[in-house]
Scaffold this motif. Structure first.
Motif, PDB file in Angstrom:
ATOM      1  N   CYS A 140      42.814 -24.559  65.305  1.00 15.31           N
ATOM      2  CA  CYS A 140      42.467 -25.979  65.189  1.00 15.31           C
ATOM      3  C   CYS A 140      42.585 -26.639  66.563  1.00 15.31           C
ATOM      4  O   CYS A 140      43.630 -26.573  67.205  1.00 15.31           O
ATOM      5  CB  CYS A 140      43.381 -26.679  64.190  1.00 15.31           C
ATOM      6  N   CYS A 182      43.765 -31.690  59.331  1.00 14.83           N
ATOM      7  CA  CYS A 182      43.250 -32.664  60.293  1.00 14.83           C
ATOM      8  C   CYS A 182      41.991 -33.335  59.759  1.00 14.83           C
ATOM      9  O   CYS A 182      41.786 -34.526  59.983  1.00 14.83           O
ATOM     10  CB  CYS A 182      42.973 -31.994  61.633  1.00 14.83           C
ATOM     11  N   ASN A 206      42.606 -29.691  67.121  1.00 16.08           N
ATOM     12  CA  ASN A 206      43.331 -30.950  67.053  1.00 16.08           C
ATOM     13  C   ASN A 206      44.847 -30.731  67.047  1.00 16.08           C
ATOM     14  O   ASN A 206      45.557 -31.247  67.902  1.00 16.08           O
ATOM     15  CB  ASN A 206      42.869 -31.709  65.809  1.00 16.08           C
ATOM     16  N   CYS A 207      45.359 -29.919  66.099  1.00 18.15           N
ATOM     17  CA  CYS A 207      46.817 -29.736  65.995  1.00 18.15           C
ATOM     18  C   CYS A 207      47.261 -28.365  66.509  1.00 18.15           C
ATOM     19  O   CYS A 207      48.438 -28.043  66.467  1.00 18.15           O
ATOM     20  CB  CYS A 207      47.267 -29.923  64.545  1.00 18.15           C
ATOM     21  N   CYS A 246      41.096 -27.983  61.380  1.00 24.50           N
ATOM     22  CA  CYS A 246      41.678 -27.457  60.147  1.00 24.50           C
ATOM     23  C   CYS A 246      41.607 -28.478  59.008  1.00 24.50           C
ATOM     24  O   CYS A 246      41.292 -29.648  59.213  1.00 24.50           O
ATOM     25  CB  CYS A 246      43.117 -27.009  60.384  1.00 24.50           C
TER      26      CYS A 246
HETATM   27 ZN   LIG Z   1      44.622 -29.226  62.629  1.00 24.70          ZN
END
Ligand SMILES: [Zn+2]
Ligand SMILES: [Zn+2]
Length: 133
Positions: A80, A123, A82-83, A120
Motif C-alpha cells: 500500500c 485506506c 499510503n500506509c 489497501c
Molecule cells: Zn493502506
C-alpha cells in the motif's frame, strides 16, 4: 576473508527469517560476525546472490532495494502506497499469470519477488468515509 564465505554468512542471516532488509541493514546484521566486512563488500555480495537467484531483490517503495531469502519458497507482495502495509501473495496466485506471459511472449520470467503497488482496503475505506463527510 574469502568472498564466498561472506556470501554464505549473508545467506544464513537472511534465511533466519529476516525479511526485506536493505544492504545497510544486512551489513549491520553481520558486521559483528565478520569484522573485516565493509558496506560495499556486503552490497556486491547481495548483488551476486540476487543475480544467481539465491535471494530476491526488490524495490518496495522504501527508498532502498531490499533483499530477502527465497529458500522457504517464493512469494510476492502487494504494497500500500499510503500506509505501507505489505500483503503477501503465495506463488500459486501469481504463477498462472507468469506462465501465460511466458507462453505468449516466449519470455522466461526470473522475477522471484513481484511487488505491486496500490492502495489497501483500509485506506480506500478511509478515503470513502472522509469523502462522505
Ligand atoms: Zn493502506
Ligand atoms: Zn517478501
Amino acid at each position: 576473508m574469502r568472498t564466498s564465505s561472506v556470501d554464505l554468512i549473508i545467506l544464513e542471516a537472511l534465511e533466519k527469517g529476516h525479511a526485506h532488509l536493505s544492504s545497510h541493514e544486512v551489513y549491520e546484521l553481520i558486521r559483528d560476525r565478520v569484522p573485516a566486512v565493509n558496506p560495499s563488500t556486503v552490497y556486491r555480495s547481495l548483488e551476486r546472490l540476487a543475480h544467481n537467484g539465491k535471494i530476491s531483490v526488490s524495490d518496495m517503495g522504501t527508498g532502498a532495494e531490499v533483499y530477502e531469502s527465497i529458500s522457504n519458497g517464493i512469494h510476492h507482495h502487494l504494497v500500500c502506497q499510503n500506509c505501507h502495509r505489505v500483503i503477501t501473495l503465495e506463488d500459486d496466485e501469481v504463477r498462472t499469470f507468469f506462465s501465460s506471459i511466458q507462453q505468449k511472449y516466449s519470455f522466461q520470467i526470473v522475477t522471484n519477488h513481484l511487488v505491486l503497488f496500490g492502495i489497501c482496503e483500509n485506506c480506500r475505506n478511509k478515503d470513502e468515509s472522509s469523502a462522505e463527510e
